[in-house]
Design a protein around this motif. Structure first.
Motif, short mmCIF file in Angstrom:
data_model
loop_
_atom_site.label_atom_id
_atom_site.label_comp_id
_atom_site.label_asym_id
_atom_site.label_seq_id
_atom_site.Cartn_x
_atom_site.Cartn_y
_atom_site.Cartn_z
N GLY A 1 0.81 -1.22 0.00
CA GLY A 1 0.00 0.00 0.00
C GLY A 1 0.84 1.26 0.00
O GLY A 1 0.57 2.21 -0.75
N VAL A 2 1.90 1.30 0.83
CA VAL A 2 2.75 2.49 0.88
C VAL A 2 3.53 2.66 -0.42
O VAL A 2 3.65 3.78 -0.94
CB VAL A 2 3.72 2.41 2.08
N VAL A 3 4.07 1.55 -0.95
CA VAL A 3 4.82 1.63 -2.20
C VAL A 3 3.93 2.11 -3.34
O VAL A 3 4.32 2.96 -4.14
CB VAL A 3 5.45 0.27 -2.54
N GLN A 4 2.71 1.58 -3.39
CA GLN A 4 1.78 2.00 -4.45
C GLN A 4 1.34 3.45 -4.27
O GLN A 4 1.14 4.16 -5.26
CB GLN A 4 0.56 1.07 -4.48
N ARG B 1 3.38 9.61 -10.05
CA ARG B 1 2.70 9.66 -11.34
C ARG B 1 1.74 10.85 -11.38
O ARG B 1 1.62 11.54 -12.41
CB ARG B 1 1.95 8.35 -11.56
N THR B 2 1.08 11.11 -10.26
CA THR B 2 0.17 12.26 -10.17
C THR B 2 0.92 13.57 -10.37
O THR B 2 0.47 14.46 -11.11
CB THR B 2 -0.53 12.27 -8.80
N ALA B 3 2.09 13.69 -9.73
CA ALA B 3 2.88 14.92 -9.85
C ALA B 3 3.35 15.13 -11.29
O ALA B 3 3.33 16.26 -11.81
CB ALA B 3 4.07 14.86 -8.90
N LEU C 1 -6.59 9.13 -8.02
CA LEU C 1 -7.59 8.35 -7.28
C LEU C 1 -6.94 7.19 -6.54
O LEU C 1 -7.25 6.92 -5.37
CB LEU C 1 -8.67 7.84 -8.23
N LEU C 2 -6.01 6.49 -7.19
CA LEU C 2 -5.32 5.39 -6.54
C LEU C 2 -4.43 5.89 -5.41
O LEU C 2 -4.25 5.19 -4.41
CB LEU C 2 -4.50 4.61 -7.56
N SER C 3 -3.87 7.09 -5.56
CA SER C 3 -3.07 7.67 -4.48
C SER C 3 -3.92 7.79 -3.21
O SER C 3 -3.47 7.45 -2.11
CB SER C 3 -2.53 9.05 -4.88
#
Length: 248
Positions: A57-60, A67-69, A172-174
């Motif tokens: 979870g933390v790695v993702q 990726r968002t940035a 969203l995944l973040s």
């Protein structure tokens, strides 16, 4: 290097995970999906079970935040904000609802639904009701850990270009992975011994994201959708197979 690793992780295992983190992030940004599931599968064979979901979870979260940035200007914030509210509701609801549902029924039902959304047009409510969709997909993510297929199905219903699809999915995944990681911390998982390995995996993931972005820039929207649908079908078939295996 061994001083920076948890007691149960050998240097060769750490190097293998770093390579997979690079590859999984490359796959995710290039084709929209698939990297998170790959990372989870490899981690499941190399890490202690108690650490699997929290560390993943933390790695993702780190990979998706990076990726968002990198893709921030392409994010579609309107649908994302309503979906984010659904994430909070869905994680809370999922904690009480998911244990009561037979795992085989959930796996087969979700797999068939995802196949339907690929072979036909996703239902209009997925696009028009992001709060509801965010809640449902977050409940399902509580059951499986890897939530990429559910979030991607929602974003696919928005019919975005390839850059907007990847960026909106990433934000969203973040949110989902951040809340999941915080929940495990509250439940008592000790992240400190894993901090060095987690940092290395996130950095390798960021390198994979930057490299994969160059591939994404060269793809057409049509080719991107074809690759996304192909990976979704494979992941959906895997869910159905897992469900049938539990019944047989």
């Amino acid at each position: 290097m061994t001083d920076l690793l948890p007691p149960d992780v050998a240097p060769l295992v750490a190097l293998s995970l770093m390579a997979v983190s690079f590859a999984s992030s490359f796959i995710t940004i290039s084709f929209g999906i698939g990297g998170g599931g790959l990372m989870l599968a490899v981690m499941a064979s190399l890490l202690p079970p108690a650490a699997l979901v929290p560390v993943h979870g933390v790695v993702q979260f780190g990979s998706n935040a990076g990726r968002t940035a990198m893709m921030a200007r392409h994010i579609q914030w309107g649908p994302a904000l309503w979906f984010a509210v659904g994430i909070v509701l869905g994680i809370g609801l999922g904690a009480s609802v998911v244990p009561a549902i037979p795992p085989a029924v959930v796996l087969i039902g979700v797999g068939l639904f995802l196949i339907w959304t690929v072979l036909s047009k996703p239902p209009a409510w997925m696009r028009d009701w992001p709060l509801l969709t965010g809640t449902l997909t977050s409940v399902l993510s509580m059951a499986f850990g890897a939530s990429g297929p559910f979030v991607n199905t929602y974003v696919k219903s928005l019919d975005l270009g390839r850059h907007a699809h990847v960026a909106t999915t990433a934000v969203l995944l973040s949110g989902q992975h951040l809340l999941k990681a915080l929940a495990f911390g509250v439940l008592g998982f000790a992240y400190a011994p894993w901090a060095g390995l987690i940092a290395a995996l996130i950095l390798c993931g960021l390198a994979g994201t930057w490299t994969g972005k160059q591939v994404l820039n060269r793809l057409s929207d049509a080719r991107f959708r074809q690759a996304l649908n192909a990976v979704l079908l494979l992941l959906s078939a895997r869910l159905v197979w897992q469900g049938l295996s539990l019944l047989l």
